[in-house]
Design a protein around this motif. Structure first.
Motif, mmCIF file in Angstrom:
data_model
loop_
_atom_site.group_PDB
_atom_site.id
_atom_site.type_symbol
_atom_site.label_atom_id
_atom_site.label_comp_id
_atom_site.label_asym_id
_atom_site.label_seq_id
_atom_site.Cartn_x
_atom_site.Cartn_y
_atom_site.Cartn_z
ATOM 1 N N SER A 65 0.858 -1.188 0.000
ATOM 2 C CA SER A 65 0.000 0.000 0.000
ATOM 3 C C SER A 65 0.888 1.229 0.000
ATOM 4 O O SER A 65 2.023 1.176 0.464
ATOM 5 C CB SER A 65 -0.935 0.030 1.208
ATOM 6 O OG SER A 65 -0.179 0.167 2.405
ATOM 7 N N HIS A 203 -2.184 5.677 -8.957
ATOM 8 C CA HIS A 203 -3.547 5.156 -9.080
ATOM 9 C C HIS A 203 -3.509 3.682 -9.488
ATOM 10 O O HIS A 203 -4.224 2.853 -8.899
ATOM 11 C CB HIS A 203 -4.331 5.971 -10.110
ATOM 12 C CG HIS A 203 -5.687 5.421 -10.411
ATOM 13 N ND1 HIS A 203 -6.789 5.691 -9.618
ATOM 14 C CD2 HIS A 203 -6.130 4.602 -11.403
ATOM 15 C CE1 HIS A 203 -7.843 5.057 -10.109
ATOM 16 N NE2 HIS A 203 -7.469 4.388 -11.190
ATOM 17 N N LYS A 206 -2.455 1.513 -6.551
ATOM 18 C CA LYS A 206 -3.478 1.397 -5.512
ATOM 19 C C LYS A 206 -4.590 0.447 -5.928
ATOM 20 O O LYS A 206 -5.092 -0.334 -5.101
ATOM 21 C CB LYS A 206 -4.051 2.783 -5.179
ATOM 22 C CG LYS A 206 -3.107 3.651 -4.361
ATOM 23 C CD LYS A 206 -3.801 4.920 -3.888
ATOM 24 C CE LYS A 206 -2.925 5.700 -2.915
ATOM 25 N NZ LYS A 206 -3.618 6.880 -2.375
ATOM 26 N N ARG A 307 -12.485 11.910 -2.548
ATOM 27 C CA ARG A 307 -13.575 10.915 -2.575
ATOM 28 C C ARG A 307 -13.750 10.338 -3.975
ATOM 29 O O ARG A 307 -13.980 9.131 -4.141
ATOM 30 C CB ARG A 307 -14.881 11.552 -2.088
ATOM 31 C CG ARG A 307 -14.893 11.874 -0.597
ATOM 32 C CD ARG A 307 -16.292 12.229 -0.115
ATOM 33 N NE ARG A 307 -16.790 13.445 -0.742
ATOM 34 C CZ ARG A 307 -16.612 14.662 -0.242
ATOM 35 N NH1 ARG A 307 -15.927 14.812 0.887
ATOM 36 N NH2 ARG A 307 -17.098 15.714 -0.852
ATOM 37 N N ARG A 309 -11.412 10.062 -6.294
ATOM 38 C CA ARG A 309 -10.284 9.166 -6.574
ATOM 39 C C ARG A 309 -10.464 7.821 -5.885
ATOM 40 O O ARG A 309 -10.234 6.763 -6.481
ATOM 41 C CB ARG A 309 -8.960 9.806 -6.114
ATOM 42 C CG ARG A 309 -8.472 10.944 -6.978
ATOM 43 C CD ARG A 309 -7.027 11.281 -6.657
ATOM 44 N NE ARG A 309 -6.810 11.619 -5.259
ATOM 45 C CZ ARG A 309 -6.921 12.842 -4.766
ATOM 46 N NH1 ARG A 309 -7.260 13.849 -5.557
ATOM 47 N NH2 ARG A 309 -6.700 13.078 -3.493
ATOM 48 N N GLU A 310 -10.880 7.866 -4.609
ATOM 49 C CA GLU A 310 -11.043 6.618 -3.858
ATOM 50 C C GLU A 310 -12.175 5.775 -4.427
ATOM 51 O O GLU A 310 -12.078 4.546 -4.491
ATOM 52 C CB GLU A 310 -11.301 6.933 -2.378
ATOM 53 C CG GLU A 310 -10.108 7.547 -1.664
ATOM 54 C CD GLU A 310 -8.887 6.635 -1.695
ATOM 55 O OE1 GLU A 310 -9.000 5.491 -1.224
ATOM 56 O OE2 GLU A 310 -7.831 7.073 -2.208
ATOM 57 N N ASN A 311 -13.259 6.422 -4.835
ATOM 58 C CA ASN A 311 -14.374 5.683 -5.442
ATOM 59 C C ASN A 311 -13.947 5.017 -6.747
ATOM 60 O O ASN A 311 -14.347 3.890 -7.045
ATOM 61 C CB ASN A 311 -15.560 6.619 -5.701
ATOM 62 C CG ASN A 311 -16.262 7.036 -4.428
ATOM 63 O OD1 ASN A 311 -16.152 6.362 -3.396
ATOM 64 N ND2 ASN A 311 -16.984 8.143 -4.474
ATOM 65 N N ASP A 314 -11.868 1.987 -5.848
ATOM 66 C CA ASP A 314 -12.757 0.900 -5.394
ATOM 67 C C ASP A 314 -13.454 0.237 -6.579
ATOM 68 O O ASP A 314 -13.540 -0.993 -6.653
ATOM 69 C CB ASP A 314 -13.808 1.443 -4.427
ATOM 70 C CG ASP A 314 -13.225 1.812 -3.072
ATOM 71 O OD1 ASP A 314 -12.099 1.369 -2.788
ATOM 72 O OD2 ASP A 314 -13.891 2.546 -2.320
#
Length: 334
Positions: A65, A203, A206, A307, A309-311, A314
């Motif tokens: 990570s 990206h 991750k 948010r 980027r994280e979405n 996911d």
């Protein structure tokens, strides 16, 4: 004890001229734009064997990570440790790798925003005028934040400092050395390209870390690659992409590109374009006169971008997992 050579002492004609230029830059930024420097900062040359104007920052990240390795630093959200010598930095990095299994990366800093920072010989001798102006005004913003108690997270303070440094440097060079402006713009374009590459591969890493560590199988059933193979292949592509840029040749043999490299530069790369977009058309003087107003907007937009980027991570990781499971099912029926 470090040895400081005062501006009043005979330090050589070249250094005297550079010190006068640095003093002129500081006065320009303060009187024209309201940028506050710590009293006495960047006024003398630090020439001691244990000089602290040049320091080394060591970053440590988990291998699966891009996050600070809290077990190394003994606290959460501390991305790096600061050392005065390269020897200390390397020893700490090696220990973090061998004892904790972390990715590590270190970089030298020839001038920084601490209130007691003076001018290293490296900064005075190796930086061109446009670089000196850009970096001095960048670090001056860190001074300004401390003096005026402007509370910003590092992933926002760094890109704002870069914006402030660049804007003031352009104005200073317009009046004092216009021929340096194309060099400064070319340098900033190179940074922009490097940051785009860093953001792209961060990206990608991750997404794959999330996909491959879910269920802790660390293996891609579709390609047959394990997580370490993904790491090596991705880092190699990132190295090649960065070094393919004109006039860029980072020494990844000495300091291999890894998760800690991306952790190191994410504070600069992540919100760089967002800050420039929000502050487009704003003058440095206006920003420094009412920072809370502009920072509120920057913070809100950065949270929204985080948010998003994280979405996206996911979603892409989940889609990859679905493909893997379908592949596993297909293989089981063969």
């Amino acid at each position: 004890m470090k040895t400081l050579i005062s501006m009043m002492e005979p330090i050589g004609e070249n250094y005297s001229a550079v010190l006068e230029e640095i003093a002129k830059m500081k006065e320009f930024a303060t009187t024209r734009f309201g940028l506050d420097f710590h009293k006495g900062a960047y006024t003398e040359i630090d020439t001691g064997a244990d000089q602290t104007s040049t320091c080394y920052l060591v970053y440590a990240s988990d291998e699966t990570s891009i996050k600070s390795a809290s077990r190394v630093f003994g606290a959460w959200d501390i991305p790096c440790h600061k050392f005065d010598t390269e020897k200390e930095a390397i020893e700490f990095a090696n220990r973090a790798t061998t004892e904790y299994g972390c990715d590590t990366y270190y970089r030298s800093v020839d001038i920084h925003g601490s209130k007691d920072c003076q001018l290293s010989k490296e900064f005075l001798e190796q930086y061109n005028k446009h670089q000196k102006a850009d970096v001095l005004f960048h670090e001056g913003f860190h001074n300004h934040c401390k003096i005026n108690e402007i509370g910003l997270s590092s992933n926002l303070e760094e890109p704002i400092a870069s914006w402030v440094g660049y804007k003031i440097a352009i104005e200073y060079l317009k009046e004092n050395d216009p021929a340096q402006i194309p060099k400064l713009k070319k340098m900033r374009d190179k940074y922009k390209n490097i940051y785009e590459i860093i953001n792209h591969f961060r990206h990608e890493l991750k997404v794959n870390y999330m996909r491959l560590t879910t269920g802790r199988h660390y293996y891609d059933f579709y390609t047959g690659k394990d997580i370490e193979e993904f790491r090596k292949e991705t880092f190699k592509r990132a190295e090649e992409k960065i070094n393919s840029l004109p006039e860029t040749n980072l020494d990844f043999d000495k300091k291999p590109l890894n998760n800690a490299f991306f952790l190191c530069y994410e504070n600069y790369a992540t919100n760089s374009e967002l800050v420039k977009r929000i502050l487009e058309g704003v003058t440095v003087k206006d920003y420094l006169s009412k920072p809370d107003e502009f920072n509120k907007k920057i913070i809100e937009e950065s949270h929204k971008a985080f948010r998003e980027r994280e979405n996206k991570i996911d979603y892409e990781a989940s889609a990859g997992l679905d493909n893997e499971r379908a592949r596993q099912k297909e293989m089981a029926t063969c």
